[in-house]
Scaffold this motif. Sequence first.
Motif, PDB file in Angstrom:
ATOM      1  N   ASP A 288      16.618  -4.233  46.602  1.00 43.57           N
ATOM      2  CA  ASP A 288      15.647  -3.469  47.208  1.00 43.57           C
ATOM      3  C   ASP A 288      16.377  -1.687  47.515  1.00 43.57           C
ATOM      4  O   ASP A 288      15.749  -1.089  47.815  1.00 43.57           O
ATOM      5  CB  ASP A 288      14.645  -3.819  48.492  1.00 43.57           C
ATOM      6  CG  ASP A 288      15.271  -3.871  49.484  1.00 43.57           C
ATOM      7  OD1 ASP A 288      14.674  -4.222  50.550  1.00 43.57           O
ATOM      8  OD2 ASP A 288      16.456  -4.074  49.464  1.00 43.57           O
ATOM      9  N   SER A 289      17.478  -2.216  47.786  1.00 45.80           N
ATOM     10  CA  SER A 289      18.408  -1.236  48.055  1.00 45.80           C
ATOM     11  C   SER A 289      19.617  -1.036  47.324  1.00 45.80           C
ATOM     12  O   SER A 289      20.201  -2.534  46.697  1.00 45.80           O
ATOM     13  CB  SER A 289      18.508  -0.837  49.075  1.00 45.80           C
ATOM     14  OG  SER A 289      19.698  -0.462  50.058  1.00 45.80           O
ATOM     15  N   THR A 290      20.746  -0.229  46.098  1.00 44.00           N
ATOM     16  CA  THR A 290      21.634  -0.487  46.295  1.00 44.00           C
ATOM     17  C   THR A 290      22.583   1.328  46.635  1.00 44.00           C
ATOM     18  O   THR A 290      22.506   2.149  47.424  1.00 44.00           O
ATOM     19  CB  THR A 290      21.438   0.502  44.751  1.00 44.00           C
ATOM     20  OG1 THR A 290      20.744   1.748  44.375  1.00 44.00           O
ATOM     21  CG2 THR A 290      20.623  -1.191  43.748  1.00 44.00           C
ATOM     22  N   ASN A 291      23.575   1.210  46.535  1.00 40.50           N
ATOM     23  CA  ASN A 291      24.687   1.616  46.827  1.00 40.50           C
ATOM     24  C   ASN A 291      26.112   1.928  45.620  1.00 40.50           C
ATOM     25  O   ASN A 291      26.130   1.483  44.945  1.00 40.50           O
ATOM     26  CB  ASN A 291      25.696   1.521  48.373  1.00 40.50           C
ATOM     27  CG  ASN A 291      24.412   1.383  49.534  1.00 40.50           C
ATOM     28  OD1 ASN A 291      24.092   0.682  49.781  1.00 40.50           O
ATOM     29  ND2 ASN A 291      24.836   2.912  50.467  1.00 40.50           N
ATOM     30  N   TYR A 292      26.450   3.687  45.228  1.00 43.89           N
ATOM     31  CA  TYR A 292      26.882   3.671  44.244  1.00 43.89           C
ATOM     32  C   TYR A 292      28.830   4.638  44.865  1.00 43.89           C
ATOM     33  O   TYR A 292      28.119   5.803  46.014  1.00 43.89           O
ATOM     34  CB  TYR A 292      26.586   4.524  43.958  1.00 43.89           C
ATOM     35  CG  TYR A 292      25.254   3.271  42.352  1.00 43.89           C
ATOM     36  CD1 TYR A 292      24.034   4.076  43.087  1.00 43.89           C
ATOM     37  CD2 TYR A 292      25.834   2.831  41.803  1.00 43.89           C
ATOM     38  CE1 TYR A 292      23.401   2.814  42.623  1.00 43.89           C
ATOM     39  CE2 TYR A 292      24.494   2.201  41.294  1.00 43.89           C
ATOM     40  CZ  TYR A 292      23.263   2.516  41.468  1.00 43.89           C
ATOM     41  OH  TYR A 292      22.384   1.675  40.881  1.00 43.89           O
TER      42      TYR A 292
ATOM     43  N   SER B  43      31.811   8.686  42.711  1.00 41.62           N
ATOM     44  CA  SER B  43      32.765   8.476  41.305  1.00 41.62           C
ATOM     45  C   SER B  43      31.754   7.920  40.527  1.00 41.62           C
ATOM     46  O   SER B  43      31.934   8.771  39.241  1.00 41.62           O
ATOM     47  CB  SER B  43      33.755   8.203  41.343  1.00 41.62           C
ATOM     48  OG  SER B  43      33.772   7.033  41.206  1.00 41.62           O
ATOM     49  N   VAL B  44      30.635   7.628  40.965  1.00 40.80           N
ATOM     50  CA  VAL B  44      29.888   7.217  39.963  1.00 40.80           C
ATOM     51  C   VAL B  44      28.401   7.109  39.608  1.00 40.80           C
ATOM     52  O   VAL B  44      27.583   6.692  39.261  1.00 40.80           O
ATOM     53  CB  VAL B  44      29.747   5.736  39.127  1.00 40.80           C
ATOM     54  CG1 VAL B  44      31.342   4.658  39.490  1.00 40.80           C
ATOM     55  CG2 VAL B  44      29.714   4.479  40.619  1.00 40.80           C
ATOM     56  N   LYS B  45      28.199   7.378  40.770  1.00 37.95           N
ATOM     57  CA  LYS B  45      26.660   8.037  40.811  1.00 37.95           C
ATOM     58  C   LYS B  45      25.494   9.182  40.349  1.00 37.95           C
ATOM     59  O   LYS B  45      26.667   9.851  39.246  1.00 37.95           O
ATOM     60  CB  LYS B  45      26.990   8.742  42.482  1.00 37.95           C
ATOM     61  CG  LYS B  45      25.216   8.779  43.306  1.00 37.95           C
ATOM     62  CD  LYS B  45      25.492   9.288  44.733  1.00 37.95           C
ATOM     63  CE  LYS B  45      26.484   8.617  45.749  1.00 37.95           C
ATOM     64  NZ  LYS B  45      26.070   8.750  47.128  1.00 37.95           N
ATOM     65  N   GLY B  46      24.556   8.459  39.591  1.00 41.97           N
ATOM     66  CA  GLY B  46      24.461   9.209  38.570  1.00 41.97           C
ATOM     67  C   GLY B  46      24.570   9.185  37.128  1.00 41.97           C
ATOM     68  O   GLY B  46      23.582   9.564  36.181  1.00 41.97           O
ATOM     69  N   ARG B  47      25.779   8.266  37.437  1.00 43.12           N
ATOM     70  CA  ARG B  47      26.287   7.270  35.764  1.00 43.12           C
ATOM     71  C   ARG B  47      26.110   5.812  35.486  1.00 43.12           C
ATOM     72  O   ARG B  47      25.948   5.189  34.541  1.00 43.12           O
ATOM     73  CB  ARG B  47      27.360   8.241  35.124  1.00 43.12           C
ATOM     74  CG  ARG B  47      27.662   9.583  35.236  1.00 43.12           C
ATOM     75  CD  ARG B  47      29.053   9.920  35.411  1.00 43.12           C
ATOM     76  NE  ARG B  47      29.948   9.021  36.126  1.00 43.12           N
ATOM     77  CZ  ARG B  47      31.350   8.039  35.736  1.00 43.12           C
ATOM     78  NH1 ARG B  47      31.142   8.044  34.059  1.00 43.12           N
ATOM     79  NH2 ARG B  47      32.009   8.044  36.678  1.00 43.12           N
ATOM     80  N   PHE B  48      26.593   5.374  36.765  1.00 41.32           N
ATOM     81  CA  PHE B  48      26.037   3.910  36.164  1.00 41.32           C
ATOM     82  C   PHE B  48      25.098   3.200  37.589  1.00 41.32           C
ATOM     83  O   PHE B  48      24.432   3.937  38.803  1.00 41.32           O
ATOM     84  CB  PHE B  48      27.368   3.129  37.845  1.00 41.32           C
ATOM     85  CG  PHE B  48      28.576   3.807  37.193  1.00 41.32           C
ATOM     86  CD1 PHE B  48      28.760   3.590  35.477  1.00 41.32           C
ATOM     87  CD2 PHE B  48      29.563   2.961  37.295  1.00 41.32           C
ATOM     88  CE1 PHE B  48      29.649   4.552  34.082  1.00 41.32           C
ATOM     89  CE2 PHE B  48      31.118   2.644  36.478  1.00 41.32           C
ATOM     90  CZ  PHE B  48      30.790   3.498  35.432  1.00 41.32           C
ATOM     91  N   THR B  49      24.629   2.481  37.098  1.00 43.83           N
ATOM     92  CA  THR B  49      22.892   1.279  37.496  1.00 43.83           C
ATOM     93  C   THR B  49      23.558   0.554  37.664  1.00 43.83           C
ATOM     94  O   THR B  49      23.425  -0.526  36.887  1.00 43.83           O
ATOM     95  CB  THR B  49      21.946   1.828  36.446  1.00 43.83           C
ATOM     96  OG1 THR B  49      21.682   3.425  36.753  1.00 43.83           O
ATOM     97  CG2 THR B  49      20.905   1.518  37.565  1.00 43.83           C
ATOM     98  N   ILE B  50      23.488  -0.600  39.553  1.00 44.43           N
ATOM     99  CA  ILE B  50      23.383  -1.672  39.086  1.00 44.43           C
ATOM    100  C   ILE B  50      22.157  -2.496  39.395  1.00 44.43           C
ATOM    101  O   ILE B  50      21.000  -1.931  40.285  1.00 44.43           O
ATOM    102  CB  ILE B  50      24.042  -2.016  40.209  1.00 44.43           C
ATOM    103  CG1 ILE B  50      24.669  -3.378  40.783  1.00 44.43           C
ATOM    104  CG2 ILE B  50      23.612  -1.082  41.654  1.00 44.43           C
ATOM    105  CD1 ILE B  50      24.712  -4.181  41.667  1.00 44.43           C
ATOM    106  N   SER B  51      21.966  -3.598  38.934  1.00 41.89           N
ATOM    107  CA  SER B  51      21.373  -3.839  39.101  1.00 41.89           C
ATOM    108  C   SER B  51      20.612  -5.692  39.660  1.00 41.89           C
ATOM    109  O   SER B  51      21.551  -6.191  39.020  1.00 41.89           O
ATOM    110  CB  SER B  51      19.394  -3.928  37.687  1.00 41.89           C
ATOM    111  OG  SER B  51      19.967  -4.384  36.610  1.00 41.89           O
TER     112      SER B  51
END
Length: 123
Positions: free
Chosen positions: A56-60, A63-71
């Motif tokens: 329910d929560s992620t952090n980045y 340098s990768v924010k907006g480009r990478f997605t963790i799931s």
Amino acid sequence: QVQLVESGGGLVQAGGSLRLSCAASGRTFSNYAMGWFRQAPGKEREFVAAITWSGDSTNYADSVKGRFTISRDNAKNTVTLQMNSLKPEDTAVYYCAARYQSRGYYWYEYDYWGQGTQVTVSS
């Protein structure tokens, strides 16, 4: 013990995409927060992204924010890292890691590690 196996690395041109997967086995996967780290030659291992045990929560990293997605998919015991708009500076060995219950942002906070998968981004 938690065993982690990464896959999905490879060579891609700048601007391209890759999807990394990490398959977990052993202890109850949903008890663990998961993280992705990376290490480039001659550099320290750095935080990339993390996700809570529930997803329910992620952090980045900035340098990768907006480009990478963790799931994650707790039914399949997997965590993925979707990487878009890749840059040459994203070149590194990428590791997934498991930490009991809560997220961490430093490599030494994690309990279990995969063997890593190489990502190379050409310019």
